[in-house]
Design an enzyme around this catalytic site. Structure first.
Site, PDB file in Angstrom:
ATOM      1  N   ASP A 150     -26.351  -9.909 -32.133  1.00 26.83           N
ATOM      2  CA  ASP A 150     -27.365  -9.850 -33.239  1.00 26.83           C
ATOM      3  C   ASP A 150     -27.911 -11.159 -33.800  1.00 26.83           C
ATOM      4  OD1 ASP A 150     -28.166  -7.698 -35.549  1.00 26.83           O
ATOM      5  OD2 ASP A 150     -27.707  -9.505 -36.523  1.00 26.83           O
ATOM      6  N   ASP A 199     -41.499 -10.021 -32.679  1.00 27.11           N
ATOM      7  CA  ASP A 199     -41.759  -9.295 -31.529  1.00 27.11           C
ATOM      8  C   ASP A 199     -41.434 -10.448 -30.419  1.00 27.11           C
ATOM      9  OD1 ASP A 199     -41.879  -7.011 -32.846  1.00 27.11           O
ATOM     10  OD2 ASP A 199     -43.851  -6.807 -32.672  1.00 27.11           O
ATOM     11  N   ASN A 228     -38.809 -12.958 -39.817  1.00 27.96           N
ATOM     12  CA  ASN A 228     -39.939 -12.243 -39.941  1.00 27.96           C
ATOM     13  C   ASN A 228     -40.623 -12.190 -41.113  1.00 27.96           C
ATOM     14  OD1 ASN A 228     -40.084 -10.473 -37.490  1.00 27.96           O
ATOM     15  ND2 ASN A 228     -38.841  -8.969 -38.364  1.00 27.96           N
ATOM     16  N   HIS A 245     -44.280 -10.392 -38.533  1.00 31.85           N
ATOM     17  CA  HIS A 245     -43.659  -9.350 -37.386  1.00 31.85           C
ATOM     18  C   HIS A 245     -44.388  -9.594 -35.806  1.00 31.85           C
ATOM     19  CE1 HIS A 245     -41.501  -6.706 -39.907  1.00 31.85           C
ATOM     20  NE2 HIS A 245     -42.310  -6.954 -40.851  1.00 31.85           N
ATOM     21  N   GLU A 285     -32.934  -6.048 -34.096  1.00 27.99           N
ATOM     22  CA  GLU A 285     -32.678  -7.103 -33.572  1.00 27.99           C
ATOM     23  C   GLU A 285     -31.405  -7.372 -32.796  1.00 27.99           C
ATOM     24  OE1 GLU A 285     -31.288  -7.518 -37.882  1.00 27.99           O
ATOM     25  OE2 GLU A 285     -32.935  -6.439 -36.569  1.00 27.99           O
TER      26      GLU A 285
END
Length: 326
Positions: free
Chosen positions: A194, A211, A202, A207, A238
């Site tokens: 994780d 990505d 973010n 965002h 994630e």
């Protein structure tokens, strides 16, 4: 229709060609077998000949030998061959049919019968060629469909953002791995990863940057898993998963440490992280655990403990909490 006459007698060639005049056929009567081979596309090629009128008995290479020779070429398999034979040679017709002849006429040839047989033979040749062409087209379409289906299957098992396996692919690999373990006893190790403080990432950078971060982390993780049989997947959001076949816990821990070190070397900036760069927490678990804990649950619990212990580290289920890799 296109008719080829192969006969050693110039007179017989002329008589056969004349007899075929009412059909409007394009008749070719070469003087030598080599010329006939060229017109038939031998030893390899194509031909527009629809019917071959072939003398059964010739002085050098007889009709049976020539017939066997041409039938050895795939592009001549559909060519209709009518043997031309004298009445006293009819006992050899069984050999001719066994060699691939379709029909026969006897000398002296009756023009009406010859025209009817040649026209019928030409229709057969064209029907067989048409069928073969359709079969080739169908095979091409089937092959193309199979390629497209394979591409669709690959797409259905691939995460669109990161390019690694998706959750569906992981679930399939997970079930296969457990089944293999049940049958053979080969060990299976699972890593759940994780990204630490990803929401902060973010919130801070947006965002699109998030990505890009997921893509970079996926590449790093993939680079540390070298065997094609292992599965590297985006598990969700994630979170990533690494399924290692025929691997004991110690091997899984080594892979986890390599991932931690590779991410540290990648130094992906994370302005909202206490360390200033992207890190991951990793839970490691192996199949064959005691009690009723599943492999996924054990890896997930180990991941929780890694986060609780300060993140940026790997924890193996059933062992004491580990310090971050150095």
């Amino acid at each position: 229709m296109n008719v080829l006459i192969v006969d050693d007698s110039p007179l017989m060639r002329a008589m056969l060609a004349s007899a075929l005049t009412p059909t409007g056929a394009a008749v070719t009567a070469p003087a030598t077998l080599d010329d006939a081979r060229t017109l038939l596309g031998m030893p390899g090629g194509v031909t527009d000949v629809d019917v071959l009128l072939l003398d059964l008995v010739m002085p050098d290479t007889d009709g049976l030998t020539f017939l066997r020779e041409l039938r050895a070429h795939p592009h001549l398999e559909d060519l209709s061959v009518i043997m031309v034979t004298a009445m006293q040679e009819e006992d050899r017709l069984d050999e001719a049919f066994a060699a691939g002849a379709n029909d026969y006429v006897t000398k002296p040839v009756r023009p009406g019968a010859l025209c009817a047989r040649a026209s019928s033979a030409a229709r057969l040749t064209r029907a067989l060629r048409s069928r073969r062409e359709r079969e080739a087209e169908l095979k091409m379409l089937n092959d193309r469909l199979a390629d497209l289906n394979a591409q669709l299957e690959t797409l259905s098992l691939t995460d669109g953002l990161t390019g690694i396996s998706n959750r569906r692919a992981f679930d399939q690999g997970y079930e296969r791995a457990l089944a293999l373990h049940t049958r053979t006893g080969l060990p299976v190790t699972l890593l759940l990863l994780d990204i630490d403080h990803f929401k902060r990432y973010n919130d801070t950078l947006g965002h699109p940057a998030g990505d890009a971060c997921l893509q970079q982390v996926a590449r790093v993780v993939r680079s540390q898993v070298n065997r094609a049989a292992d599965v590297v997947a985006r598990y969700g959001g994630e979170e990533f998963a690494v399924l290692l076949l025929d691997t004991h816990l110690q091997g899984g821990r080594c892979v986890a440490d390599r991932i931690l070190a590779a991410l540290r070397d990648a130094a992906i900036p994370h302005p909202a992280h206490p360390l200033g760069q992207v890190t991951v927490s990793i839970g490691v678990a192996g199949h064959g655990l005691s009690g009723m804990v599943s492999l996924k649950d054990a890896a997930d619990e180990a991941l929780y403990r890694a986060k609780a212990a300060g993140r940026a580290r790997a924890v193996v289920w059933g062992e004491t909490d580990a310090a971050p890799a150095t």
